[in-house]
Design an enzyme around this catalytic site. Sequence first.
Site, PDB file in Angstrom:
ATOM      1  N   CYS C  56      29.574  12.427  13.983  1.00 56.46           N
ATOM      2  CA  CYS C  56      29.737  12.463  15.627  1.00 56.46           C
ATOM      3  C   CYS C  56      29.749  11.495  16.264  1.00 56.46           C
ATOM      4  O   CYS C  56      29.097  11.418  16.683  1.00 56.46           O
ATOM      5  CB  CYS C  56      29.483  14.202  16.073  1.00 56.46           C
ATOM      6  N   ASP C  63      29.520  15.611  10.381  1.00 56.24           N
ATOM      7  CA  ASP C  63      30.560  16.205  10.244  1.00 56.24           C
ATOM      8  C   ASP C  63      30.833  16.247   8.654  1.00 56.24           C
ATOM      9  O   ASP C  63      30.218  15.263   8.133  1.00 56.24           O
ATOM     10  CB  ASP C  63      31.580  15.361  11.083  1.00 56.24           C
ATOM     11  N   VAL C  78      44.551   2.263  -6.169  1.00 55.17           N
ATOM     12  CA  VAL C  78      42.650   2.462  -6.583  1.00 55.17           C
ATOM     13  C   VAL C  78      42.404   3.381  -7.143  1.00 55.17           C
ATOM     14  O   VAL C  78      42.665   3.612  -7.338  1.00 55.17           O
ATOM     15  CB  VAL C  78      42.817   2.606  -4.880  1.00 55.17           C
ATOM     16  N   SER C  80      38.293   4.853  -8.411  1.00 57.51           N
ATOM     17  CA  SER C  80      38.415   6.532  -8.161  1.00 57.51           C
ATOM     18  C   SER C  80      36.988   6.115  -7.590  1.00 57.51           C
ATOM     19  O   SER C  80      36.330   6.404  -7.113  1.00 57.51           O
ATOM     20  CB  SER C  80      38.086   7.704  -9.179  1.00 57.51           C
TER      21      SER C  80
END
Lengths: 165, 165, 165, 165, 165, 165, 165, 165, 165, 165
Positions: C56, C63, C78, C80
């Site tokens: 946060c 979070d 992309v 992985s």
Amino acid sequence: MAGRGHEDLQDLTLLGSRNTRYAYTYDPKLLETFENKHPGRDYFVKFNCPEFTSLCPMTGQPDFATIYISYIPDKRLVESKSLKLYLFSFRNHGDFHEDCVNIIMNDLIEAMDPKYIEVWGKFTPRGGISIDPYCNWGKPGTKYEAMAEHRLLHHDLYPEKVDNR
Amino acid sequence: MAGRGHEDLQDLTLLGSRNTRYAYTYDPKLLETFENKHPGRDYFVKFNCPEFTSLCPMTGQPDFATIYISYIPDKRLVESKSLKLYLFSFRNHGDFHEDCVNIIMNDLIEAMDPKYIEVWGKFTPRGGISIDPYCNWGKPGTKYEAMAEHRLLHHDLYPEKVDNR
Amino acid sequence: MAGRGHEDLQDLTLLGSRNTRYAYTYDPKLLETFENKHPGRDYFVKFNCPEFTSLCPMTGQPDFATIYISYIPDKRLVESKSLKLYLFSFRNHGDFHEDCVNIIMNDLIEAMDPKYIEVWGKFTPRGGISIDPYCNWGKPGTKYEAMAEHRLLHHDLYPEKVDNR
Amino acid sequence: MAGRGHEDLQDLTLLGSRNTRYAYTYDPKLLETFENKHPGRDYFVKFNCPEFTSLCPMTGQPDFATIYISYIPDKRLVESKSLKLYLFSFRNHGDFHEDCVNIIMNDLIEAMDPKYIEVWGKFTPRGGISIDPYCNWGKPGTKYEAMAEHRLLHHDLYPEKVDNR
Amino acid sequence: MAGRGHEDLQDLTLLGSRNTRYAYTYDPKLLETFENKHPGRDYFVKFNCPEFTSLCPMTGQPDFATIYISYIPDKRLVESKSLKLYLFSFRNHGDFHEDCVNIIMNDLIEAMDPKYIEVWGKFTPRGGISIDPYCNWGKPGTKYEAMAEHRLLHHDLYPEKVDNR
Amino acid sequence: MAGRGHEDLQDLTLLGSRNTRYAYTYDPKLLETFENKHPGRDYFVKFNCPEFTSLCPMTGQPDFATIYISYIPDKRLVESKSLKLYLFSFRNHGDFHEDCVNIIMNDLIEAMDPKYIEVWGKFTPRGGISIDPYCNWGKPGTKYEAMAEHRLLHHDLYPEKVDNR
Amino acid sequence: MAGRGHEDLQDLTLLGSRNTRYAYTYDPKLLETFENKHPGRDYFVKFNCPEFTSLCPMTGQPDFATIYISYIPDKRLVESKSLKLYLFSFRNHGDFHEDCVNIIMNDLIEAMDPKYIEVWGKFTPRGGISIDPYCNWGKPGTKYEAMAEHRLLHHDLYPEKVDNR
Amino acid sequence: MAGRGHEDLQDLTLLGSRNTRYAYTYDPKLLETFENKHPGRDYFVKFNCPEFTSLCPMTGQPDFATIYISYIPDKRLVESKSLKLYLFSFRNHGDFHEDCVNIIMNDLIEAMDPKYIEVWGKFTPRGGISIDPYCNWGKPGTKYEAMAEHRLLHHDLYPEKVDNR
Amino acid sequence: MAGRGHEDLQDLTLLGSRNTRYAYTYDPKLLETFENKHPGRDYFVKFNCPEFTSLCPMTGQPDFATIYISYIPDKRLVESKSLKLYLFSFRNHGDFHEDCVNIIMNDLIEAMDPKYIEVWGKFTPRGGISIDPYCNWGKPGTKYEAMAEHRLLHHDLYPEKVDNR
Amino acid sequence: MAGRGHEDLQDLTLLGSRNTRYAYTYDPKLLETFENKHPGRDYFVKFNCPEFTSLCPMTGQPDFATIYISYIPDKRLVESKSLKLYLFSFRNHGDFHEDCVNIIMNDLIEAMDPKYIEVWGKFTPRGGISIDPYCNWGKPGTKYEAMAEHRLLHHDLYPEKVDNR
Ligand SMILES: [Ca+2]
Ligand SMILES: [Ca+2]
Ligand SMILES: [Ca+2]
Ligand SMILES: [Ca+2]
Ligand SMILES: [Ca+2]
Ligand SMILES: [Ca+2]
Ligand SMILES: [Ca+2]
Ligand SMILES: [Ca+2]
Ligand SMILES: [Ca+2]
Ligand SMILES: [Ca+2]
Ligand SMILES: [Ca+2]
Ligand SMILES: [Ca+2]
Ligand SMILES: [Ca+2]
Ligand SMILES: [Ca+2]
Ligand SMILES: [Ca+2]
Ligand SMILES: [Ca+2]
């Protein structure tokens, strides 16, 4: 309004505090406790902690788990915000899953001196396999020691369905 | 039409009453009971109460829980509308989760004098952790006292899956 | 044995590499791509990423979220493992939920130049409320720009059930 | 007894055959087809295939997926036992997830010449991330080509919940 | 008591009849219909039929499915007990899954002459693969013909999760 | 305390009334309405009614259903306690499932004169088959008439899984 | 560490504040907003709020709901802690379910001036029936007004299963 | 064809009978039994009855429940169609939930004289609380009496999740 | 390749056989067994059989069930293809649910002479009620006889949720 | 950073190694172990392995299962990457389901010499029936031998629901 007055809560330095410091280095001293107001009664308190994360000791890669903690208090209960900060302190700590679960239980025994406690970690998979260690403990020399043995005997006869999705 | 006649129901002042007053200050005197028509038989009654709310004693913030209450009646049963009003009376009351569950059980013991009772609260999370206290009680000096100890021994070997969503 | 030969894989420095370094500081340069072998066909690739964590920006508190990424590749996909390392790099980064989701999408657009992409984050609650931001994007001046608008128009007509447990 | 007589089934060499040979090397010639008895009607046939496995082209490690195949037949339908053997033939084959799904669709187009087809693979996670590629195709120059574009436009607006457990 | 009087029900020979004969040989003449009392309104009726069984035309082995039937009636509705007997008549009948679903729809069109109808069969797996055929139909030359095409276009964008257990 | 004052509620004779009479003979006059305070806005109200029971018109046997009612109000909203009493009035009423759903919608149109309404009944099985009728309606000569046709066109493309258990 | 600096956050008086006051009287002025850093992009933000409670305007009895709020921001986003406090302010407020949902949306429009917004409340049953109002809004004179109409047209074609348990 | 011949079935007047009369006044004489063909073996028979309805004795309002009945037969088994008619006879009968469950068990003991029996009712909520009474019984002076006590001791350690939706 | 050689498998006439004959008349002689290679160890084998169908002995109507069979082998194990053919042989056989379950267990005892066995049938409802018989057996004069009594004592304390849908 | 230092990990040759060789021929020597750091405490470790595949010994057809392994360590724990490679080595191995589960347990006993261990395999169906073998073992001459017997006695009283989909 409250059943707990200020005198009951004065040991708690973290709950409601504005200047919370989030420590990401393992620190068992973060745990705080408060007085059990029902000391004559054996009862269970369970914490569901689905936001646990640590690091793999060999690769440094993050691990994730849900940790379930259940205990029967003796004189003290652990305060949940301090528990949150304690669990956050594993964020940059590396250990095997089996060790994390034992360490968490050891630290809670040290902090609260409960009658009985158990800790179950359910980790996400690596390489298609997930690991769920479970340990428990009853105060030596009391009936809770037998309780721990009895509950281990009946532990997890029904493993939850896991399909890695 | 009814198996219960008016004479059976005359103790109940709240059920079917128009002028229900909803008290939002904790008040155990709201609990009303009626006669158990099957006193020679041990049986369970369970109340599922997913609409429980109270306040945090330190911050004043609302807490929410589902409360499960199970008991074996002796001479009296608790009437469910009065139970509803009693649980509503925690709406502006502040106490820790662990205390709420013990207080509810104490008040029901006082109101009904049951043979056996247990109360389990399952709260929503604060700071990512949720707390589920469970307490139980059997009438002292009877076999129900051992029943309480036996059920505590086997309590919640399978914590439900919680992921905070 | 393999449909992809070594020449197809030479751009990938991270996949299968032993000396993986886990960076916990936000770093979009971690993203690596490889050639799309089906460039004449529009198709979707979705990544399910339930192990996302950030901080946060105001309180420093961790979070947690599940991030869903779906895209239609143009010339590059992309890889992985590099995506994993990129998402790990938010571990000590602070931003609002709404910003994280937009930033992830911006970085993937920069890395892959896809035809279409969308990112949906589903975070765990703080104070009883959880936040789920969703953004999408289609290549400007192509039909995929209209695709993005069309999918936003139909986004999430059926919010999933959430009860914080 | 049967709606299909022997003359309808004479193209099928694998169904009901005792001497089935399980090939674990990729072989699209395993696919067999039979006549569509409802050629005047557009309808869907879906295969659910949760027992798919292949190898990672870089590491040789096994991958696992559920493959969903849906198509509108033209003159031929694919026989399900031959489909099973074809999917088994990926058992020792190495390819990226995105390539497997496209290859399966290409081979079924070649074998059946359908009006429309789509293939969705949902793989188990590696490193905490799972990949779900989806491709589709409509016969060029027919309305099914627009059907493919329309279905891609509306693909997967509601990603299924994934938590890696 | 009843909104339907005896005159409305006189076409029905099977409903409430004691001497029901269960035919296990395919027989479309078992289907009975009754009058639609809301002919000015387009509405759907769906039958959920999870107890369907037939035989494999090649091996004679039993097959099992759940059949979903939805239709917009014109002047007649199919009576559900006669539908049950009709579906029972596949018990010793052999046909491929794709054919069963088309035949059921053809027979219901013949019996009811509906405005619109669709039939979806979801079979249990053989050899690890399950087959789910779906067909639909709108009255030729009406808007329901376009309705059938529109619903086929949007059919099953979200295949249900299947893991063979 | 309340956003609605007594003047807003004076049309309601049943809500909060002590002397509620439960009529078990079909009676559409039980429906009561109150003023829509947001007449300039189109919005939906849905009632979930899982406690519906009626009788089979031929055998007198009880039927059970969950009824879902959704509508866009014009000037009046139906009060939910009066809706409850109205639905209770089918308790000793006999009608086919398809007729019940149409009658409920007709009565609500008569009582409220809404812009749009739909009613979906999901009944328990008889003889292994369950029936789920769905009807809808938009005010004739308005755009809501086209809305009804559009929603019927897209109705229930994904029948819920039913296995009779 | 943070993508948002202090200058971005200076409008927020409640987030991270120690002296939070929980107001239990309806107060729309509690809502606070912050700047949208992605103003050139249309994207959705959803809040899941399963801890909503208000009072029945006629009986004073508590009501409970899960509130789902989704919006496309224009220049401002609503801060989630202030949203929490705003929703808490209904705790002693009495209004019909249909009114609560409209009021919440009106207040959020006033506070944020979003491009698009929708609010869906799902309440627990009273007398066996539960009510789920849904409203939405697009900025008048923009394409978002048509978006609101389009989403209302497609609202809730698949009511979730409700059985009151 | 049948393992049971006509001589085995001659006690049953209701099963397969055309002229079934549905009595909606409580009548335990509706229960019929047939001979247990496996008298030397202790085994369980369970009835799942999700279509139970009765009336509240004070308000006359309908109540709904799922009733689960399990028993170990001695010489007689209860026939399921007669059980259905018996449960239907509560349709216009008023009694508290706790009494209904005890009465059903008493009547089945009277009709069958089983070795062991238990009855569990799970009712829908009124005022946000649902009630689930459970009673059991073993033949006095036999080991089944201890069985009843043992099963009560272990009853419902895991209350099912209830959220009133 | 295989841990079982040809000599281990020579008793099996059905597994892998091309000319399988599907008998639809009850025939316990279809059951075949093979040698237990772990005779010194007590372990469980469970068969899940969700495709069981028989006929009602009074009406001839088809019944459907899932049959669960668990046993501890002694010297022989039952081969699963022969079990399939045996269960298929109930297809045209009429018996009450309670009898089918006992007969299946008796036949498996005869075929395998196991140490312990249990059979649980879960049937679909007729007239709104479903029946789930359960029987078990331990070899007389051994500890497995007490095992059967112990497991019956603890049988099904948590009946699964059934709502007939 | 790590609770485990390099000295603790030097026995592990596979974890973090780049040159992993995936052996698809059954090889129990792949299993590696490391030291138990909590030897004075009895605790459980569970592995969830949903990606197991082997071959049918008679037909050569692939089989698929989820394997659950739980054990109480003595001096050594099995390392999870080596367990993965060991389970992969069944990929081209043929054995009956009942044998696979016993072999896996035997090999883990040999590798770790645990106090207690159990292995449960849940396979996908062939011919409509699935097989779930379960075995366990306690160190002979210790209390864990009685533990194994006790857990077998209570094994799987609640078979999971299986419908082959
Ligand atoms: Ca993984
Ligand atoms: Ca899962
Ligand atoms: Ca989860
Ligand atoms: Ca929270
Ligand atoms: Ca949840
Ligand atoms: Ca699965
Ligand atoms: Ca099923
Ligand atoms: Ca079901
Ligand atoms: Ca209620
Ligand atoms: Ca429900
Ligand atoms: Ca809930
Ligand atoms: Ca529920
Ligand atoms: Ca039925
Ligand atoms: Ca159900
Ligand atoms: Ca199969
Ligand atoms: Ca399944």
